[in-house]
Design a protein around this motif. Structure first.
Motif, PDB file in Angstrom:
ATOM      1  N   GLY A 240       6.043 -16.278   5.091  1.00 42.94           N
ATOM      2  CA  GLY A 240       5.696 -17.691   5.149  1.00 42.94           C
ATOM      3  C   GLY A 240       4.188 -17.852   5.074  1.00 42.94           C
ATOM      4  N   GLY A 241       3.602 -18.447   6.115  1.00 39.50           N
ATOM      5  CA  GLY A 241       2.159 -18.629   6.158  1.00 39.50           C
ATOM      6  C   GLY A 241       1.429 -17.570   6.950  1.00 39.50           C
ATOM      7  N   HIS A 242       2.121 -16.488   7.298  1.00 40.52           N
ATOM      8  CA  HIS A 242       1.515 -15.397   8.074  1.00 40.52           C
ATOM      9  C   HIS A 242       1.207 -14.226   7.137  1.00 40.52           C
ATOM     10  N   TYR A 243      -0.017 -13.721   7.223  1.00 34.28           N
ATOM     11  CA  TYR A 243      -0.469 -12.633   6.343  1.00 34.28           C
ATOM     12  C   TYR A 243      -0.945 -11.453   7.188  1.00 34.28           C
ATOM     13  N   ARG A 244      -0.782 -10.265   6.624  1.00 34.35           N
ATOM     14  CA  ARG A 244      -1.234  -9.048   7.297  1.00 34.35           C
ATOM     15  C   ARG A 244      -1.614  -8.031   6.229  1.00 34.35           C
ATOM     16  N   ALA A 245      -2.599  -7.177   6.524  1.00 34.31           N
ATOM     17  CA  ALA A 245      -2.973  -6.094   5.606  1.00 34.31           C
ATOM     18  C   ALA A 245      -3.035  -4.784   6.376  1.00 34.31           C
TER      19      ALA A 245
ATOM     20  N   LYS B  60      -8.253  -9.906   2.673  1.00 32.16           N
ATOM     21  CA  LYS B  60      -9.305 -10.478   1.838  1.00 32.16           C
ATOM     22  C   LYS B  60      -8.781 -11.703   1.087  1.00 32.16           C
ATOM     23  N   ASP B  61      -9.677 -12.610   0.786  1.00 29.83           N
ATOM     24  CA  ASP B  61      -9.287 -13.866   0.139  1.00 29.83           C
ATOM     25  C   ASP B  61      -8.599 -13.631  -1.201  1.00 29.83           C
ATOM     26  N   HIS B  62      -9.125 -12.679  -1.998  1.00 30.31           N
ATOM     27  CA  HIS B  62      -8.512 -12.472  -3.312  1.00 30.31           C
ATOM     28  C   HIS B  62      -7.139 -11.822  -3.191  1.00 30.31           C
ATOM     29  N   TRP B  63      -6.894 -11.032  -2.138  1.00 28.73           N
ATOM     30  CA  TRP B  63      -5.558 -10.491  -1.918  1.00 28.73           C
ATOM     31  C   TRP B  63      -4.576 -11.612  -1.611  1.00 28.73           C
ATOM     32  N   LYS B  64      -5.022 -12.545  -0.788  1.00 26.97           N
ATOM     33  CA  LYS B  64      -4.165 -13.686  -0.449  1.00 26.97           C
ATOM     34  C   LYS B  64      -3.855 -14.507  -1.697  1.00 26.97           C
TER      35      LYS B  64
ATOM     36  N   TRP C 293      -3.726 -13.378  -4.761  1.00 24.07           N
ATOM     37  CA  TRP C 293      -2.814 -12.599  -5.601  1.00 24.07           C
ATOM     38  C   TRP C 293      -1.387 -12.639  -5.067  1.00 24.07           C
ATOM     39  N   ILE C 294      -1.207 -12.427  -3.771  1.00 24.34           N
ATOM     40  CA  ILE C 294       0.154 -12.369  -3.237  1.00 24.34           C
ATOM     41  C   ILE C 294       0.803 -13.745  -3.247  1.00 24.34           C
ATOM     42  N   ASP C 295       0.021 -14.797  -3.045  1.00 23.83           N
ATOM     43  CA  ASP C 295       0.576 -16.149  -3.136  1.00 23.83           C
ATOM     44  C   ASP C 295       1.038 -16.454  -4.557  1.00 23.83           C
ATOM     45  N   ALA C 296       0.245 -16.027  -5.555  1.00 21.10           N
ATOM     46  CA  ALA C 296       0.615 -16.266  -6.951  1.00 21.10           C
ATOM     47  C   ALA C 296       1.858 -15.471  -7.332  1.00 21.10           C
ATOM     48  N   ALA C 297       1.926 -14.217  -6.878  1.00 25.45           N
ATOM     49  CA  ALA C 297       3.096 -13.389  -7.166  1.00 25.45           C
ATOM     50  C   ALA C 297       4.336 -13.941  -6.478  1.00 25.45           C
ATOM     51  N   ALA C 298       4.185 -14.382  -5.225  1.00 22.83           N
ATOM     52  CA  ALA C 298       5.313 -14.956  -4.485  1.00 22.83           C
ATOM     53  C   ALA C 298       5.832 -16.212  -5.175  1.00 22.83           C
ATOM     54  N   ALA C 299       4.919 -17.037  -5.668  1.00 24.84           N
ATOM     55  CA  ALA C 299       5.329 -18.260  -6.368  1.00 24.84           C
ATOM     56  C   ALA C 299       6.065 -17.929  -7.662  1.00 24.84           C
ATOM     57  N   GLU C 300       5.571 -16.944  -8.396  1.00 22.54           N
ATOM     58  CA  GLU C 300       6.210 -16.558  -9.657  1.00 22.54           C
ATOM     59  C   GLU C 300       7.606 -15.987  -9.419  1.00 22.54           C
ATOM     60  N   LEU C 301       7.758 -15.261  -8.314  1.00 26.76           N
ATOM     61  CA  LEU C 301       9.025 -14.598  -8.010  1.00 26.76           C
ATOM     62  C   LEU C 301       9.913 -15.395  -7.070  1.00 26.76           C
ATOM     63  N   ASP C 302       9.503 -16.608  -6.702  1.00 23.05           N
ATOM     64  CA  ASP C 302      10.287 -17.459  -5.805  1.00 23.05           C
ATOM     65  C   ASP C 302      10.547 -16.759  -4.468  1.00 23.05           C
ATOM     66  N   MET C 303       9.490 -16.186  -3.911  1.00 25.95           N
ATOM     67  CA  MET C 303       9.571 -15.484  -2.634  1.00 25.95           C
ATOM     68  C   MET C 303       8.778 -16.227  -1.560  1.00 25.95           C
TER      69      MET C 303
END
Length: 401
Positions: free
Chosen positions: A217-222, A250-254, A256-266
């Protein structure tokens, strides 16, 4: 219904998961739009499913090591309102549950992640194609280059060495080999000629750190894993010679993963990156809602999952809650006073009348050694769904399914 029999409104959540996580406890006392959540949890191996045109049923066998005071020690047949997918549908040739995933896909059952995303994730070629689309939208997205071979005969022109060869859609380090030269390449082609799988190659990156960026969801971890010596395994999922630490996202990781999640409906996923000696980053893959958690983070992260499930269900069923309350109920059965069971776990011992959006009725099988008897308090009319449920139980008990 007898006026003395308590009626509890429920939403039935099926969790496909191993016994490493206990979702009975996580959802205890939780509600969706005022309705109780009734949880059932099972691994793929214990479950079968059938998708009709107007209804959907799963049948689950008793677990060998059930959680105490839950439904896991019984045969169960029911129609889930929502499914949480926490197990890989395909790991290797011994664990291929794609036929069961197809049943959920056939009926379009509401899931986390979406059933579309899980089908894409099972097939690594589809997953890579989705990530290529992310790269077209975000040129800085550093997807590792990959070559696809439909058959070993296509390998006449070998890739640059060293390279990593991956067989089919295997995961968790299975079916992967590092190739250093043409002789090894020819040997691998000879071996692959005995297989019906496709294979892919990627350039071998002499990485110094492997990073998992996690989104719930809105929680991120690295989490970063580093090689401590040249002798450490080139596979990042091998713990020998590797240290693991939490790092800032990092901001660019967030991005990237948000864009990938949106593309994959995750709404929940893990993005794997590696970093070479020059600090260059490469995205290897995206993993769906079946991602694992380090033991130190599991209590927090599984709680985030429970919150995400409730939020998603509230959004899905917000417009149907009023009509659902007329069909989605539990009729509580008498509960023995010993051992003590709280209200939330006693519902696991109940006789259920649950329905899908088409108002078909099914029941939980609480008597695995004898035929189930329809409750007179529930209904006096045999519905099509009840006939299907009884037939499904008969088939599974007699080892037809």
């Amino acid at each position: 219904v007898n006026s003395a029999t308590p009626i509890i409104m429920v939403k039935h959540v099926l969790v496909i998961c191993s016994q490493k996580e206990n979702y009975f406890e996580l959802f205890k006392g939780k509600k969706v739009n005022g309705e109780d959540i009734l949880v059932d949890q099972a691994p793929w191996v214990d479950m079968e499913a059938v998708s009709y045109n107007d209804s959907f049923l799963v049948h689950i066998k008793p677990n060998r090591n059930p959680f105490p005071y839950t439904s896991q020690g019984q045969f169960r047949t029911f129609a889930p309102h929502f499914v949480l997918l926490r197990s890989y549908a395909l790991g290797n040739h011994e664990h291929d549950w794609r036929l069961k995933i197809n049943a959920f896909y056939h009926h379009d059952v509401p899931c986390i992640n979406s059933i579309d995303s899980f089908v894409w994730s099972v097939e690594k070629v589809s997953l890579y194609t989705k990530l290529k689309r992310v790269q077209k939208k975000i040129p800085s997205f550093p997807l590792i280059p990959q070559t696809y071979y439909s058959h070993p005969s296509c390998g006449s022109f070998p890739p640059d060495f060293p390279c990593v060869l991956k067989v089919g859609s295997s995961s968790q380090g299975v079916g992967k080999a590092k190739i250093f030269n043409t002789d090894q390449w020819q040997d691998m082609l000879s071996v692959l000629s005995m297989s019906k799988e496709y294979f892919t190659t990627e350039p071998f990156i002499d990485w110094v750190s492997d990073i998992r960026v996690q989104k719930i969801g809105g929680h991120y971890r690295a989490i970063e894993r580093k090689r401590m010596s040249e002798q450490a395994s080139w596979k990042a999922n091998n713990a020998n010679g590797i240290t693991e630490n939490d790092i800032d996202v990092k901001d660019h990781w967030k991005e990237w993963i948000d864009a990938a999640a949106a593309e994959l409906d995750m709404v929940m996923c893990g993005m794997d990156l590696i970093v070479d000696k020059e600090g260059k980053e490469y995205v290897l893959e995206i993993n769906s809602s079946s991602i694992g958690f380090p033991a130190r983070h599991a209590p927090t992260d599984t709680q985030h999952i429970a919150e995400l499930v409730i939020e998603t269900m509230e959004n899905i069923f917000a417009q149907t809650t009023k009509s659902a309350k007329t069909t989605s109920t539990i009729v509580a059965a008498p509960v023995s006073p010993s051992p003590p069971i709280d209200a939330s776990s006693s519902t696991q011992k109940s006789t259920m009348i649950s329905s899908s959006s088409s108002s078909s009725i099914v029941g939980v099988d609480t008597s695995p050694s004898s035929p189930s008897t329809p409750s007179s308090a529930a209904t006096t009319t045999t519905t099509t769904a009840e006939v299907r449920t009884c037939h499904f139980r008969f088939l599974t008990r007699n080892n037809v399914l």
